[in-house]
Structure formats: C-alpha cells, structure tokens
Design a protein around this motif. Sequence first.
Motif, PDB file in Angstrom:
ATOM      1  N   GLY A 131     -27.980  -0.714   8.006  1.00 50.60           N
ATOM      2  CA  GLY A 131     -28.566  -0.462   6.693  1.00 50.60           C
ATOM      3  C   GLY A 131     -27.693  -0.906   5.535  1.00 50.60           C
ATOM      4  N   VAL A 132     -26.439  -1.277   5.796  1.00 51.00           N
ATOM      5  CA  VAL A 132     -25.586  -1.780   4.716  1.00 51.00           C
ATOM      6  C   VAL A 132     -25.800  -3.282   4.605  1.00 51.00           C
ATOM      7  CG1 VAL A 132     -23.200  -2.192   3.981  1.00 51.00           C
ATOM      8  CG2 VAL A 132     -23.859   0.038   4.885  1.00 51.00           C
ATOM      9  N   ARG A 133     -26.192  -3.719   3.406  1.00 49.76           N
ATOM     10  CA  ARG A 133     -26.431  -5.138   3.172  1.00 49.76           C
ATOM     11  C   ARG A 133     -25.178  -5.842   2.673  1.00 49.76           C
ATOM     12  NH1 ARG A 133     -30.559  -7.097  -1.312  1.00 49.76           N
ATOM     13  NH2 ARG A 133     -29.755  -5.126  -2.039  1.00 49.76           N
ATOM     14  N   ASP A 134     -24.441  -5.174   1.736  1.00 51.80           N
ATOM     15  CA  ASP A 134     -23.267  -5.823   1.148  1.00 51.80           C
ATOM     16  C   ASP A 134     -22.345  -4.756   0.575  1.00 51.80           C
ATOM     17  OD1 ASP A 134     -21.652  -7.932   0.347  1.00 51.80           O
ATOM     18  OD2 ASP A 134     -22.668  -8.190  -1.568  1.00 51.80           O
ATOM     19  N   ILE A 135     -21.047  -5.067   0.530  1.00 55.02           N
ATOM     20  CA  ILE A 135     -20.055  -4.173  -0.077  1.00 55.02           C
ATOM     21  C   ILE A 135     -19.123  -5.004  -0.935  1.00 55.02           C
ATOM     22  CG2 ILE A 135     -18.155  -2.556   0.314  1.00 55.02           C
ATOM     23  CD1 ILE A 135     -19.189  -2.077   3.090  1.00 55.02           C
ATOM     24  N   THR A 136     -18.861  -4.519  -2.119  1.00 60.50           N
ATOM     25  CA  THR A 136     -17.804  -5.072  -2.960  1.00 60.50           C
ATOM     26  C   THR A 136     -16.743  -3.983  -3.083  1.00 60.50           C
ATOM     27  OG1 THR A 136     -19.367  -6.418  -4.206  1.00 60.50           O
ATOM     28  CG2 THR A 136     -17.216  -6.002  -5.231  1.00 60.50           C
ATOM     29  N   THR A 137     -15.502  -4.341  -2.844  1.00 61.11           N
ATOM     30  CA  THR A 137     -14.417  -3.369  -2.896  1.00 61.11           C
ATOM     31  C   THR A 137     -13.505  -3.703  -4.064  1.00 61.11           C
ATOM     32  OG1 THR A 137     -14.485  -3.155  -0.508  1.00 61.11           O
ATOM     33  CG2 THR A 137     -12.509  -2.332  -1.608  1.00 61.11           C
ATOM     34  N   ALA A 138     -13.188  -2.684  -4.854  1.00 57.72           N
ATOM     35  CA  ALA A 138     -12.260  -2.854  -5.970  1.00 57.72           C
ATOM     36  C   ALA A 138     -11.090  -1.898  -5.752  1.00 57.72           C
ATOM     37  CB  ALA A 138     -12.959  -2.546  -7.291  1.00 57.72           C
ATOM     38  N   LEU A 139      -9.891  -2.451  -5.545  1.00 63.80           N
ATOM     39  CA  LEU A 139      -8.688  -1.627  -5.409  1.00 63.80           C
ATOM     40  C   LEU A 139      -8.206  -1.217  -6.786  1.00 63.80           C
ATOM     41  CD1 LEU A 139      -6.650  -3.506  -2.674  1.00 63.80           C
ATOM     42  CD2 LEU A 139      -7.741  -1.290  -2.469  1.00 63.80           C
ATOM     43  N   SER A 140      -7.822   0.031  -6.915  1.00 62.15           N
ATOM     44  CA  SER A 140      -7.297   0.528  -8.182  1.00 62.15           C
ATOM     45  C   SER A 140      -5.834   0.113  -8.311  1.00 62.15           C
ATOM     46  CB  SER A 140      -7.403   2.059  -8.217  1.00 62.15           C
ATOM     47  OG  SER A 140      -6.761   2.560  -9.363  1.00 62.15           O
ATOM     48  N   LEU A 141      -5.502  -0.532  -9.422  1.00 58.00           N
ATOM     49  CA  LEU A 141      -4.113  -0.929  -9.673  1.00 58.00           C
ATOM     50  C   LEU A 141      -3.318   0.219 -10.294  1.00 58.00           C
ATOM     51  CD1 LEU A 141      -4.774  -4.526 -11.007  1.00 58.00           C
ATOM     52  CD2 LEU A 141      -4.193  -3.814  -8.675  1.00 58.00           C
ATOM     53  N   SER A 142      -3.966   0.979 -11.163  1.00 61.13           N
ATOM     54  CA  SER A 142      -3.335   2.167 -11.742  1.00 61.13           C
ATOM     55  C   SER A 142      -4.423   3.046 -12.334  1.00 61.13           C
ATOM     56  CB  SER A 142      -2.323   1.790 -12.822  1.00 61.13           C
ATOM     57  OG  SER A 142      -2.966   1.202 -13.928  1.00 61.13           O
ATOM     58  N   THR A 143      -4.121   4.334 -12.454  1.00 64.70           N
ATOM     59  CA  THR A 143      -5.046   5.282 -13.061  1.00 64.70           C
ATOM     60  C   THR A 143      -4.525   5.614 -14.444  1.00 64.70           C
ATOM     61  OG1 THR A 143      -5.646   6.179 -10.910  1.00 64.70           O
ATOM     62  CG2 THR A 143      -6.114   7.557 -12.837  1.00 64.70           C
ATOM     63  N   VAL A 144      -5.308   5.303 -15.467  1.00 61.40           N
ATOM     64  CA  VAL A 144      -4.866   5.550 -16.837  1.00 61.40           C
ATOM     65  C   VAL A 144      -5.519   6.792 -17.435  1.00 61.40           C
ATOM     66  CG1 VAL A 144      -4.228   3.154 -17.291  1.00 61.40           C
ATOM     67  CG2 VAL A 144      -6.562   3.910 -17.747  1.00 61.40           C
ATOM     68  N   ILE A 145      -6.627   7.247 -16.871  1.00 57.97           N
ATOM     69  CA  ILE A 145      -7.287   8.489 -17.285  1.00 57.97           C
ATOM     70  C   ILE A 145      -7.715   9.211 -16.018  1.00 57.97           C
ATOM     71  CG2 ILE A 145      -9.271   9.522 -18.476  1.00 57.97           C
ATOM     72  CD1 ILE A 145      -9.351   7.007 -20.237  1.00 57.97           C
ATOM     73  N   ASP A 146      -7.345  10.483 -15.897  1.00 59.11           N
ATOM     74  CA  ASP A 146      -7.789  11.292 -14.771  1.00 59.11           C
ATOM     75  C   ASP A 146      -8.165  12.662 -15.299  1.00 59.11           C
ATOM     76  OD1 ASP A 146      -8.341  12.660 -12.460  1.00 59.11           O
ATOM     77  OD2 ASP A 146      -6.547  11.990 -11.394  1.00 59.11           O
ATOM     78  N   ARG A 147      -9.354  12.777 -15.831  1.00 59.82           N
ATOM     79  CA  ARG A 147      -9.808  14.049 -16.394  1.00 59.82           C
ATOM     80  C   ARG A 147     -10.062  15.083 -15.316  1.00 59.82           C
ATOM     81  NH1 ARG A 147     -12.607  10.519 -20.319  1.00 59.82           N
ATOM     82  NH2 ARG A 147     -11.371  10.715 -22.219  1.00 59.82           N
ATOM     83  N   GLN A 148     -10.413  14.649 -14.114  1.00 64.07           N
ATOM     84  CA  GLN A 148     -10.637  15.593 -13.022  1.00 64.07           C
ATOM     85  C   GLN A 148      -9.354  16.351 -12.716  1.00 64.07           C
ATOM     86  OE1 GLN A 148     -13.582  16.335 -11.477  1.00 64.07           O
ATOM     87  NE2 GLN A 148     -12.425  18.006 -10.570  1.00 64.07           N
ATOM     88  N   LEU A 149      -8.229  15.667 -12.647  1.00 65.22           N
ATOM     89  CA  LEU A 149      -6.956  16.322 -12.386  1.00 65.22           C
ATOM     90  C   LEU A 149      -6.639  17.322 -13.482  1.00 65.22           C
ATOM     91  CD1 LEU A 149      -4.507  16.535 -10.548  1.00 65.22           C
ATOM     92  CD2 LEU A 149      -3.451  14.700 -11.851  1.00 65.22           C
ATOM     93  N   ALA A 150      -6.895  16.972 -14.728  1.00 71.41           N
ATOM     94  CA  ALA A 150      -6.640  17.886 -15.844  1.00 71.41           C
ATOM     95  C   ALA A 150      -7.564  19.100 -15.760  1.00 71.41           C
ATOM     96  CB  ALA A 150      -6.829  17.168 -17.179  1.00 71.41           C
ATOM     97  N   ARG A 151      -8.838  18.909 -15.380  1.00 69.96           N
ATOM     98  CA  ARG A 151      -9.777  20.041 -15.252  1.00 69.96           C
ATOM     99  C   ARG A 151      -9.364  20.962 -14.125  1.00 69.96           C
ATOM    100  NH1 ARG A 151     -14.080  16.326 -16.225  1.00 69.96           N
ATOM    101  NH2 ARG A 151     -14.264  16.029 -13.998  1.00 69.96           N
ATOM    102  N   ASP A 152      -8.741  20.415 -13.088  1.00 75.02           N
ATOM    103  CA  ASP A 152      -8.355  21.217 -11.931  1.00 75.02           C
ATOM    104  C   ASP A 152      -7.020  21.917 -12.128  1.00 75.02           C
ATOM    105  OD1 ASP A 152     -10.665  20.429 -10.688  1.00 75.02           O
ATOM    106  OD2 ASP A 152      -9.719  18.850  -9.527  1.00 75.02           O
ATOM    107  N   GLY A 153      -6.451  21.848 -13.322  1.00 77.37           N
ATOM    108  CA  GLY A 153      -5.224  22.580 -13.592  1.00 77.37           C
ATOM    109  C   GLY A 153      -3.969  21.778 -13.333  1.00 77.37           C
ATOM    110  N   GLY A 154      -4.084  20.488 -13.107  1.00 75.31           N
ATOM    111  CA  GLY A 154      -2.907  19.670 -12.845  1.00 75.31           C
ATOM    112  C   GLY A 154      -2.321  19.114 -14.123  1.00 75.31           C
ATOM    113  N   PRO A 155      -1.356  18.204 -13.973  1.00 78.24           N
ATOM    114  CA  PRO A 155      -0.721  17.613 -15.142  1.00 78.24           C
ATOM    115  C   PRO A 155      -1.721  16.855 -15.998  1.00 78.24           C
ATOM    116  CG  PRO A 155       0.362  16.918 -13.100  1.00 78.24           C
ATOM    117  CD  PRO A 155      -0.848  17.705 -12.734  1.00 78.24           C
ATOM    118  N   ARG A 156      -1.494  16.820 -17.266  1.00 75.93           N
ATOM    119  CA  ARG A 156      -2.382  16.112 -18.202  1.00 75.93           C
ATOM    120  C   ARG A 156      -1.652  14.914 -18.770  1.00 75.93           C
ATOM    121  NH1 ARG A 156      -6.407  19.986 -19.417  1.00 75.93           N
ATOM    122  NH2 ARG A 156      -5.765  21.970 -18.585  1.00 75.93           N
ATOM    123  N   SER A 157      -2.421  13.851 -19.037  1.00 76.14           N
ATOM    124  CA  SER A 157      -1.801  12.672 -19.639  1.00 76.14           C
ATOM    125  C   SER A 157      -2.025  12.629 -21.115  1.00 76.14           C
ATOM    126  CB  SER A 157      -2.365  11.407 -18.994  1.00 76.14           C
ATOM    127  OG  SER A 157      -3.772  11.385 -19.071  1.00 76.14           O
TER     128      SER A 157
END
Length: 157
Positions: A131-157
């Motif tokens: 059922g999979v026709r095609d996949i494009t993969t994008a590797l993350s080079l760096s994370t510049v915003i991570d609001r989920q981590l901040a919402r979960d009580g972790g460090p904030r940027s």
Amino acid sequence: MPKNPRDGIDAQILSELRQNARISLAQLGEKVLLSRNAVRQRIERLERDGFINGYTIKESAGDGAATVNAVLLIQRQDRMRGGDVIAGLRAIPEITTCDVVSGELDLVARVEAPDAARIQEIWRQVSEFPGVRDITTALSLSTVIDRQLARDGGPRS
C-alpha cells in the motif's frame, strides 16, 4: 477538548504545570493559594474534562548520544483503504508521531532513531509495506524550535 478552563485558578494551575510538570502539589497550592488537596482535586477534574490529556517523559539516549531525527513523507496507493500502512507504522517504536495530511501526501511520520543507519532501515521497512506508493525522507540537520519539549517541562530555547 474544552475551550477554556473553568476559572482563573484552573488556568493558573495549567500554566504552572506547563512550566514545571514535576512541581509538588504543596508548592502548586502555595502558588495558587489553595490547599494541597484542593489542587489535587482540580488536577483530577482537569484530567477528566480533557484539559490534561496525558503525561510524557522525554529521555536522552542515556550515554549523552544525540538521536537522529527524520520526517517520512508517505504516499499510499489508496487513501481510503490504507489502514495497514498506519498499523505498520504503529509497530515501529522510533516513529514518534504520524499525521494524516491533505494534499498530495498522505502521511507525515516523525522518526527519532539512534543513528542514520536505523533511519535507513525504517525507510526500507516502510517502503515494503503493501500500500505504500512512495516515500520522501528528510533528515533533520538541527532543531531550532521545540515547543513540545518546552510544554513538557523541559529546557526552553
């Protein structure tokens, strides 16, 4: 989920928990001027009413090693009967989120793996799902915003 907490104290409790999810009930009670028991009851009600939907832990790899993040952009053969693809994605523990999206793509899956070789293994595994026709993969080079981590009580940027 309901639109607004019942009152300002509930909103303040939610705000405090966003800042520090590990705060004790006694400390939280001091901040909102309620007893520890009253705070506990309000938190239980906020959970029941859908304002607090769960708790999570974000762990490091343990040895300080960073994870490799990627996004899989997946097109299915048949959008309406593509549930097998989603079931297959659920079975891969490194897939942290998966969204059904509009437009030319069908699914966007976020992957957190220990290394790029594991990302490649996951790509191969997903590409072999019926059922999979095609996949494009994008590797993350760096994370510049991570609001989920901040919402979960972790460090904030």
